[in-house]
Design a protein around this motif. Structure first.
Motif, short mmCIF file in Angstrom:
data_model
loop_
_atom_site.label_atom_id
_atom_site.label_comp_id
_atom_site.label_asym_id
_atom_site.label_seq_id
_atom_site.Cartn_x
_atom_site.Cartn_y
_atom_site.Cartn_z
N ARG A 155 0.83 -1.20 0.00
CA ARG A 155 0.00 0.00 0.00
C ARG A 155 0.87 1.25 0.00
O ARG A 155 1.86 1.33 0.74
CB ARG A 155 -0.91 0.02 1.24
CG ARG A 155 -2.03 -0.98 1.22
CD ARG A 155 -2.63 -1.20 2.60
NE ARG A 155 -1.70 -1.95 3.45
CZ ARG A 155 -1.97 -2.30 4.70
NH1 ARG A 155 -3.14 -1.95 5.25
NH2 ARG A 155 -1.10 -2.97 5.42
N TRP B 153 -3.52 0.60 -3.29
CA TRP B 153 -2.92 -0.73 -3.36
C TRP B 153 -2.19 -0.87 -4.69
O TRP B 153 -2.71 -0.46 -5.74
CB TRP B 153 -3.99 -1.81 -3.26
CG TRP B 153 -4.44 -2.11 -1.85
CD1 TRP B 153 -5.48 -1.55 -1.19
CD2 TRP B 153 -3.82 -3.03 -0.95
NE1 TRP B 153 -5.57 -2.05 0.08
CE2 TRP B 153 -4.57 -2.98 0.27
CE3 TRP B 153 -2.71 -3.88 -1.02
CZ2 TRP B 153 -4.25 -3.76 1.37
CZ3 TRP B 153 -2.40 -4.66 0.08
CH2 TRP B 153 -3.14 -4.60 1.26
N THR C 159 -5.91 -1.21 -6.65
CA THR C 159 -6.86 -0.80 -5.61
C THR C 159 -8.26 -1.33 -5.90
O THR C 159 -8.91 -1.91 -5.02
CB THR C 159 -6.90 0.74 -5.51
OG1 THR C 159 -5.57 1.23 -5.29
CG2 THR C 159 -7.80 1.18 -4.37
N LYS D 92 -8.35 -5.07 -5.51
CA LYS D 92 -8.39 -5.46 -4.10
C LYS D 92 -9.78 -5.23 -3.52
O LYS D 92 -10.28 -6.04 -2.73
CB LYS D 92 -7.36 -4.65 -3.31
CG LYS D 92 -5.93 -5.11 -3.51
CD LYS D 92 -5.67 -6.46 -2.85
CE LYS D 92 -5.76 -6.36 -1.35
NZ LYS D 92 -5.47 -7.67 -0.70
#
Length: 844
Positions: free
Chosen positions: A235, A245, A272, A275
């Motif tokens: 991150r 991310w 991101t 995720k």
């Protein structure tokens, strides 16, 4: 030295040679000294294996023009020219053609000048008067090679720069310690910092604290030489302070004999959203597997591809038992196809459906469920899946139904209460209005119920009410409604009745069963009932008015003396009970054998002799006297009483005819009429065969008269009946022929023997041209089909005279003889007289 410094024009011959030998390396020599220019040319031509194409120019302007005129591989430039001098000459040449390699010619061995020329873009330099041809040729080839290498390097750098700057993923160049050297725009956008700002940072500054230790360890392993690349998901904290991310692929760049780490290149992918989706899917999977609601997923063809544990728990089917199957195996059969058509139409239109549905468990038990279905589509808006979530609401439904039942039913008798009665009556009137039908409302009050309650107690009264409810329910059809309004008041809703008599029939049935004794736990009780009847729409057009009129009629019945029924309308009351009384009398007539037969002779039209008799039914009513068929046969046909009556007629007519034959009238035949209902009766053939067998009558002597109206619609049943008559040997006559629309082709295939002309045509043939033509046609058809023709209903000499021209085979009517009882007909036959009207026609 290369020679003098006199100027010379552009060598046009050399230029033409360039066009002749395009495969040669073209060398542009810009030299104002002809001798030096000639010497260079000679040097270039010394190696015949690798010749050059030489272009000469004495001025810079001429050289610039030559560069525009044709391709040039390399330029030998003298820095001292008539129209240009020193570095200015090189600058002007490079500006005009920056990609052409240049070898500078100088008159001195000034290294500073030479280095400046190289810095300004020259590939090499030569000092005039030093070296030989090989040196010149090598310098030219070196210049060309270096120029090509420089161009390739520039192209490579440009491509790398374009890739670096325009890559969709982030690219980072860091030094060995992790400080950022250069970051491409994609990474800058990802973290919200400019490249200049990042060059003042390292990866440590923007890495999430929880991920920093892991990244540092992996980078230390790379610096120690334990790996040359690694991958990491971590991150970043961007400028706005939010988490990004990223998936990193880091590669080492080492140099030197010690393979020392100088730089690292990291390719950074923003994951991101991925995720987030993974977390969402993980959460959804957890919910999918652990929720108490059943859930299943199908493909676009509705084949199940996944179910959760709750699905198995609720339906009893394991995943292996349902995979690849459509949910149809769950169907309870309780919903019509239209229900599912509407469901999928809604899904197609809105992408979702929810509602209540009944399905079936593996055990066969039906259960109610609340079902939600959603459509899943891909990025091209193509349907890919259906997702269904359902919960078992059987218990809730049972609770609702129990509460609804309690709210709408009388707890003692379990009959509909006043609320449900009102609702059903309103619906019944709505349906009747739509279907143009009749509804009868019966308002029933029990007589002497209070005495039972007072003498035997309330428990006995409750038992009585329960038994009354059972008896009332047994008196009506399944679709009718019996309700208890209050106390000893009951109502009955009769829907779709054909006539008021139907209501009267049910009312009298109720009066009868209510008058029978009731067993109340060993105590016998007798009551009766008073019934009022109102009809929709003739009496009232709305529920409340109908109830009021039925109630009023009930009180009239009670004041009449109880144990009675009254219609609101006096005319309807009289009509209904008159018809009801007639039906009752008919039933008693069958039981008491009040029917008898009269017989009417049928004469041969040529000689006037009796060839057959027609059996005609009469009813000898004990009070009214003789009742004619048209007064009771339609009701007998409607109620089905015609069947036992018809059986009696068959047996008696066959018996009597056989008796006449044994008395000397051996050729006599008997005609018996059959109705449409008799033809449809399953045991008709058995009745005919039994009558023939019991009487001993020859089947050829029996002719069954079938109305044309009963055979107009050809059917396999009609064919079967007539074929059975033929097999039995019985003759068939089509009665009333001409009144219907029989197909002549059908008549040809029908195994019949006789046509009896409709009596209306017989009576009217003398006065009407149209009727006369019809009779002519009927006789012609009969002749064509080899059938006998009977003209019945002849009442006047004029009718007989007119029928003479049609050449009928037999005649019948009051003109010759009236129907008469069997003894009178026996005497008539013994006389053997020919009626005068026929005698005159029979005389030669």
């Amino acid at each position: 030295m290369f020679g003098g410094n006199s100027s010379a024009p552009l060598n046009s011959t050399a230029m033409s040679d360039a066009h002749k030998h395009p495969q040669l390396l073209s060398v542009l020599v810009i030299e104002d000294n002809p001798g030096d220019a000639r010497l260079v040319e000679l040097y270039l031509h010394e190696d015949p294996a690798r010749p050059f194409h030489v272009i000469k120019a004495a001025r810079l302007s001429e050289g610039l023009a030559a560069l525009q005129a044709e391709p040039v591989d390399v330029v030998l430039l003298d820095l001292s020219l008539p129209d240009s001098f020193g570095m200015d000459s090189l600058a002007r040449l490079r500006a005009a053609s920056p990609s052409v390699p240049v070898v500078v010619l100088t008159g001195t061995s000034d290294e500073g000048l030479a280095l400046e020329a190289l810095r300004q873009g020259a590939q090499d330099y030569l000092v005039k008067g030093q070296g030989d041809g090989e040196l010149v040729r090598r310098a030219i080839r070196y210049a060309i090679g270096r120029s090509q290498a420089d161009a390739a390097l520039r192209g490579s750098e440009a491509r790398f720069r374009a890739l670096f700057d325009n890559a969709g993923t982030g690219v980072i160049l860091s030094d060995a310690t992790g400080n950022y050297v250069h970051c491409n725009p994609a990474f800058c956008s990802m973290v919200g910092y400019s490249d200049a700002e990042l060059q003042l940072m390292s990866y440590r500054d923007i890495t999430h604290p929880d991920d920093l230790d892991l990244h540092m360890r992996m980078r230390e392993d790379m610096m120690a030489g334990r790996n040359d690349s690694y991958e990491l998901t971590k991150r970043y904290i961007n400028r706005a302070g939010t988490v990004v991310w990223a998936r990193l692929t880091v590669t080492a760049m080492r140099e030197g004999a010690q393979n020392e780490l100088r730089f690292t290149v990291a390719v950074v992918e923003d994951v991101t959203e991925r995720k987030r989706l993974e977390d969402h899917m993980r959460l959804a999977a957890t919910v999918f597997e652990s929720t108490g609601e059943g859930l299943f997923v199908t493909d676009e063809k509705r084949r199940i591809i996944h179910v959760n544990p709750a699905f198995t728990e609720l339906t009893g089917f394991s995943p292996d038992e349902v995979m690849g199957r459509t949910p149809k195996f769950l169907a309870s059969g309780r919903h019509p196809p239209e229900f599912y058509d509407k469901m999928f139409r809604t899904l197609n239109e809105s992408g979702k459906w929810q509602g209540e549905i009944w399905n079936r468990r593996k055990t066969g038990e039906m259960f109610a469920e609340w079902l939600n279905i959603a459509v899943v589509r891909n990025e091209r808006n193509e349907l890919t899946n259906y997702v269904a979530v359902f919960s078992d609401i059987t218990s809730r439904k049972q609770d609702e139904e129990r509460l609804n039942y309690q709210a709408n039913h009388d707890p003692l008798t379990r009959l509909p209460n006043r609320t449900l009665f009102q609702e059903r009556l309103s619906r019944a009137l709505t349906r009747a209005h739509r279907n143009q039908s009749t509804v009868a409302l019966l308002f029933i009050d029990l007589d002497f119920f209070k005495q039972v309650n007072d003498t035997l107690g309330h428990l006995a009264g409750d038992i009585l009410l329960q038994q009354v409810a059972e008896r009332l329910t047994a008196c009506v059809r399944q679709g009718d409604t019996v309700a208890r309004l209050a106390g000893d008041e009951f109502t009955v809703i009769l829907e779709d009745i054909a006539e008021p008599r139907d209501g009267a029939v049910v009312a009298h049935k109720i009066l009868s069963v209510m008058a029978e004794p009731f067993d109340l736990q060993g105590h016998e009780a007798r009551i009766s009932s008073s019934i009022g009847v109102a009809l929709y729409p003739s009496d009232a057009g709305d529920p409340q008015s109908l109830i009021k009129l039925a109630d009023t009629a009930m009180y009239r019945a009670k004041h009449q003396g109880r144990n009675a029924c009254r219609f609101h309308s006096e005319s309807v009351n009289a009509q209904a009970f008159e018809r009801l009384a007639l039906e009752g009398a008919l039933r008693h007539a069958v039981e008491r054998q009040e029917f008898l037969l009269h017989y009417q002779p049928i004469f041969d039209a040529r000689n006037g002799k009796v060839v057959a008799v027609e059996a005609l039914l009469r009813w000898r009513h004990p009070e009214i006297g003789l009742v004619m068929p048209n007064q009771f046969l339609p009701l007998a046909e409607e109620t089905g009483l015609i069947l036992p009556i018809g059986k009696m007629v068959l047996e008696e007519a066959c018996r009597q005819t056989r008796e006449w034959q044994q008395s000397g009238f051996g050729d006599l035949k008997i005609g018996i009429n059959l109705t449409g209902r008799q033809l449809r009766a399953a045991d008709l053939m058995e009745d005919v065969a039994a009558a023939l067998e019991h009487s001993g009558l020859d089947p050829q002597a029996l002719e069954l008269d079938v109305p044309e109206s009963a055979i107009i619609e050809k059917s396999p049943e009609t064919d079967g009946i007539f074929n059975q008559f033929k097999a039995l040997g019985v003759h068939v006559a089509i009665d009333g022929f001409g009144s219907g629309y029989s197909s002549f082709a059908f008549l040809r295939k029908l195994p019949s023997n006789t046509l009896k002309i409709d009596q209306d045509f017989v009576r009217d043939a003398a006065s009407g041209a149209e009727e006369s033509e019809i009779v002519t046609a009927i006789v012609a058809v009969a002749r064509g089909l080899h059938l006998s023709v009977v003209a019945p209903g002849i009442e006047t000499s004029e009718q007989l005279l007119n029928l003479t021209k049609y050449d009928c085979d037999m005649v019948q009517g009051f003109l010759f003889a009236h129907p008469m009882p069997a003894p009178e007909l026996t005497a008539f036959l013994r006389k053997g007289e020919v009626p005068p009207t026929l005698a005159a026609r029979a005389a030669p």
